[in-house]
Write a protein that holds these residues in place. Sequence first.
Motif, PDB file in Angstrom:
ATOM      1  N   GLU A 175       0.830  -1.205   0.000  1.00  0.00           N
ATOM      2  CA  GLU A 175       0.000   0.000   0.000  1.00  0.00           C
ATOM      3  C   GLU A 175       0.869   1.261   0.000  1.00  0.00           C
ATOM      4  N   LEU A 176       1.902   1.273   0.836  1.00  0.00           N
ATOM      5  CA  LEU A 176       2.765   2.451   0.898  1.00  0.00           C
ATOM      6  C   LEU A 176       3.481   2.672  -0.431  1.00  0.00           C
ATOM      7  N   ALA A 177       3.953   1.601  -1.043  1.00  0.00           N
ATOM      8  CA  ALA A 177       4.643   1.732  -2.331  1.00  0.00           C
ATOM      9  C   ALA A 177       3.698   2.292  -3.386  1.00  0.00           C
ATOM     10  N   GLU A 178       2.445   1.794  -3.386  1.00  0.00           N
ATOM     11  CA  GLU A 178       1.475   2.268  -4.377  1.00  0.00           C
ATOM     12  C   GLU A 178       1.118   3.731  -4.143  1.00  0.00           C
ATOM     13  N   ARG A 179       0.884   4.116  -2.879  1.00  0.00           N
ATOM     14  CA  ARG A 179       0.480   5.482  -2.583  1.00  0.00           C
ATOM     15  C   ARG A 179       1.598   6.487  -2.848  1.00  0.00           C
ATOM     16  N   THR A 180       2.843   6.078  -2.675  1.00  0.00           N
ATOM     17  CA  THR A 180       3.958   6.996  -2.927  1.00  0.00           C
ATOM     18  C   THR A 180       4.511   6.862  -4.340  1.00  0.00           C
ATOM     19  N   GLY A 181       4.011   5.893  -5.096  1.00  0.00           N
ATOM     20  CA  GLY A 181       4.410   5.746  -6.496  1.00  0.00           C
ATOM     21  C   GLY A 181       5.834   5.285  -6.710  1.00  0.00           C
ATOM     22  N   VAL A 182       6.317   4.403  -5.815  1.00  0.00           N
ATOM     23  CA  VAL A 182       7.684   3.916  -5.949  1.00  0.00           C
ATOM     24  C   VAL A 182       7.700   2.399  -5.879  1.00  0.00           C
ATOM     25  N   SER A 183       8.859   1.829  -6.178  1.00  0.00           N
ATOM     26  CA  SER A 183       9.035   0.385  -6.078  1.00  0.00           C
ATOM     27  C   SER A 183       9.251  -0.002  -4.613  1.00  0.00           C
ATOM     28  N   PRO A 184       9.045  -1.284  -4.269  1.00  0.00           N
ATOM     29  CA  PRO A 184       9.316  -1.718  -2.890  1.00  0.00           C
ATOM     30  C   PRO A 184      10.740  -1.404  -2.448  1.00  0.00           C
ATOM     31  N   ARG A 185      11.693  -1.509  -3.380  1.00  0.00           N
ATOM     32  CA  ARG A 185      13.079  -1.221  -3.023  1.00  0.00           C
ATOM     33  C   ARG A 185      13.256   0.255  -2.660  1.00  0.00           C
ATOM     34  N   THR A 186      12.658   1.135  -3.473  1.00  0.00           N
ATOM     35  CA  THR A 186      12.754   2.574  -3.182  1.00  0.00           C
ATOM     36  C   THR A 186      12.031   2.908  -1.887  1.00  0.00           C
ATOM     37  N   LEU A 187      10.910   2.221  -1.642  1.00  0.00           N
ATOM     38  CA  LEU A 187      10.178   2.447  -0.399  1.00  0.00           C
ATOM     39  C   LEU A 187      11.063   2.134   0.804  1.00  0.00           C
ATOM     40  N   ARG A 188      11.781   1.013   0.756  1.00  0.00           N
ATOM     41  CA  ARG A 188      12.654   0.669   1.874  1.00  0.00           C
ATOM     42  C   ARG A 188      13.742   1.720   2.067  1.00  0.00           C
ATOM     43  N   ARG A 189      14.250   2.255   0.947  1.00  0.00           N
ATOM     44  CA  ARG A 189      15.273   3.297   1.030  1.00  0.00           C
ATOM     45  C   ARG A 189      14.685   4.566   1.644  1.00  0.00           C
ATOM     46  N   ASP A 190      13.455   4.916   1.258  1.00  0.00           N
ATOM     47  CA  ASP A 190      12.808   6.102   1.822  1.00  0.00           C
ATOM     48  C   ASP A 190      12.547   5.936   3.320  1.00  0.00           C
ATOM     49  N   LEU A 191      12.166   4.742   3.730  1.00  0.00           N
ATOM     50  CA  LEU A 191      11.922   4.498   5.143  1.00  0.00           C
ATOM     51  C   LEU A 191      13.217   4.595   5.949  1.00  0.00           C
ATOM     52  N   ARG A 192      14.323   4.144   5.347  1.00  0.00           N
ATOM     53  CA  ARG A 192      15.614   4.281   6.037  1.00  0.00           C
ATOM     54  C   ARG A 192      15.974   5.754   6.196  1.00  0.00           C
ATOM     55  N   ALA A 243      14.222   7.160   9.144  1.00  0.00           N
ATOM     56  CA  ALA A 243      14.894   6.765  10.388  1.00  0.00           C
ATOM     57  C   ALA A 243      16.108   7.640  10.647  1.00  0.00           C
ATOM     58  N   GLU A 244      16.852   7.967   9.571  1.00  0.00           N
ATOM     59  CA  GLU A 244      18.032   8.817   9.724  1.00  0.00           C
ATOM     60  C   GLU A 244      17.645  10.230  10.159  1.00  0.00           C
ATOM     61  N   LEU A 245      16.412  10.644   9.813  1.00  0.00           N
ATOM     62  CA  LEU A 245      15.940  11.974  10.198  1.00  0.00           C
ATOM     63  C   LEU A 245      15.320  11.981  11.587  1.00  0.00           C
ATOM     64  N   GLY A 246      15.242  10.814  12.221  1.00  0.00           N
ATOM     65  CA  GLY A 246      14.729  10.753  13.583  1.00  0.00           C
ATOM     66  C   GLY A 246      13.299  10.275  13.714  1.00  0.00           C
ATOM     67  N   TYR A 247      12.685   9.850  12.594  1.00  0.00           N
ATOM     68  CA  TYR A 247      11.314   9.350  12.637  1.00  0.00           C
ATOM     69  C   TYR A 247      11.362   7.826  12.608  1.00  0.00           C
ATOM     70  N   GLU A 248      11.194   7.201  13.769  1.00  0.00           N
ATOM     71  CA  GLU A 248      11.361   5.759  13.856  1.00  0.00           C
ATOM     72  C   GLU A 248      10.144   5.031  13.288  1.00  0.00           C
ATOM     73  N   VAL A 249      10.388   4.190  12.290  1.00  0.00           N
ATOM     74  CA  VAL A 249       9.352   3.376  11.683  1.00  0.00           C
ATOM     75  C   VAL A 249       9.700   1.924  11.936  1.00  0.00           C
ATOM     76  N   VAL A 250       8.748   1.174  12.461  1.00  0.00           N
ATOM     77  CA  VAL A 250       8.992  -0.238  12.732  1.00  0.00           C
ATOM     78  C   VAL A 250       8.085  -1.080  11.844  1.00  0.00           C
ATOM     79  N   GLY A 251       8.527  -2.288  11.551  1.00  0.00           N
ATOM     80  CA  GLY A 251       7.718  -3.161  10.731  1.00  0.00           C
ATOM     81  C   GLY A 251       8.524  -4.312  10.185  1.00  0.00           C
ATOM     82  N   ARG A 252       7.931  -5.005   9.237  1.00  0.00           N
ATOM     83  CA  ARG A 252       8.561  -6.164   8.631  1.00  0.00           C
ATOM     84  C   ARG A 252       8.646  -5.933   7.125  1.00  0.00           C
ATOM     85  N   PRO A 253       9.857  -5.924   6.559  1.00  0.00           N
ATOM     86  CA  PRO A 253      10.009  -5.685   5.123  1.00  0.00           C
ATOM     87  C   PRO A 253       9.668  -6.941   4.314  1.00  0.00           C
ATOM     88  N   GLY A 254       9.683  -6.764   2.991  1.00  0.00           N
ATOM     89  CA  GLY A 254       9.460  -7.896   2.103  1.00  0.00           C
ATOM     90  C   GLY A 254       7.995  -8.094   1.777  1.00  0.00           C
TER      91      GLY A 254
END
Length: 236
Positions: free
Chosen positions: A26-43, A46-57
């Motif tokens: 859902e997040l990948a579709e709403r942001t218009g990116v691939s799952p790989r790019t989504l994981r990079r955006d989520l990282r 985290a680097e900016l201080g916004y902690e996101v937890v979950g399970r990738p893949g």
Amino acid sequence: MDHDVAARALLLLTLLQTRSTWSAAELAERTGVSPRTLRRDLRRLAELGYEVVGRPGPGGHYRLAVGARVPPMVFDDDEVVALVVGLRMAEQGPAAEAAARALVKLRRVLPRRLAALATDVAAHSETVVLDEAPPEDALLGPLTAAAAADLGVRFTYTDRHGTTSRRRVDSVRCLFVRGRWNVLAYDHDRADWRVFRLDRMSDVTADGPTARRDPPADDLATWLRTDFGRSATGRG
């Protein structure tokens, strides 16, 4: 961080604030990116201080960590107009002073362009009160508080024929229908759901805790139009 990446980060934060959990798909579709790019955006978040937890893949899901620091709410133009108009409408009831304070605070926290829009909408709109605020406005607070706490409610009700009775209800839900506030509730004395006009209610008091009941229909508009579901077609 380039403009597109920053825009996606802001969109991601906005989405994560609107629901407790999002699937990776859902997040990948709403942001218009691939799952790989989504994981990079989520990282990056985290680097900016916004902690996101979950399970990738595949089948993965994500959520903001409990207590995570989140940015101020972000509104678009239509949402700002809706907020200001809603606050203007509230100025005709008992919450008039609170509505005025909320409008001032809203303008202070909005970005400059949206704050200017809010100021323009407020400056060119007003609520004209020809009569005193209807007394039922004062009942909204106690009734919605009882509903939120799953409390029963007792009140005196005067029907359209002038007959007065004492009623005991639960599972209260306030409905604004055709310019008038009503209460949908389960009436214990009638053992069925009933709709009560707030302007005919008085001596409203909260009762003890009750079990929450599901509304009589998923589509309350159709239920009301069809005489509480008793007729096949609506009255329009």
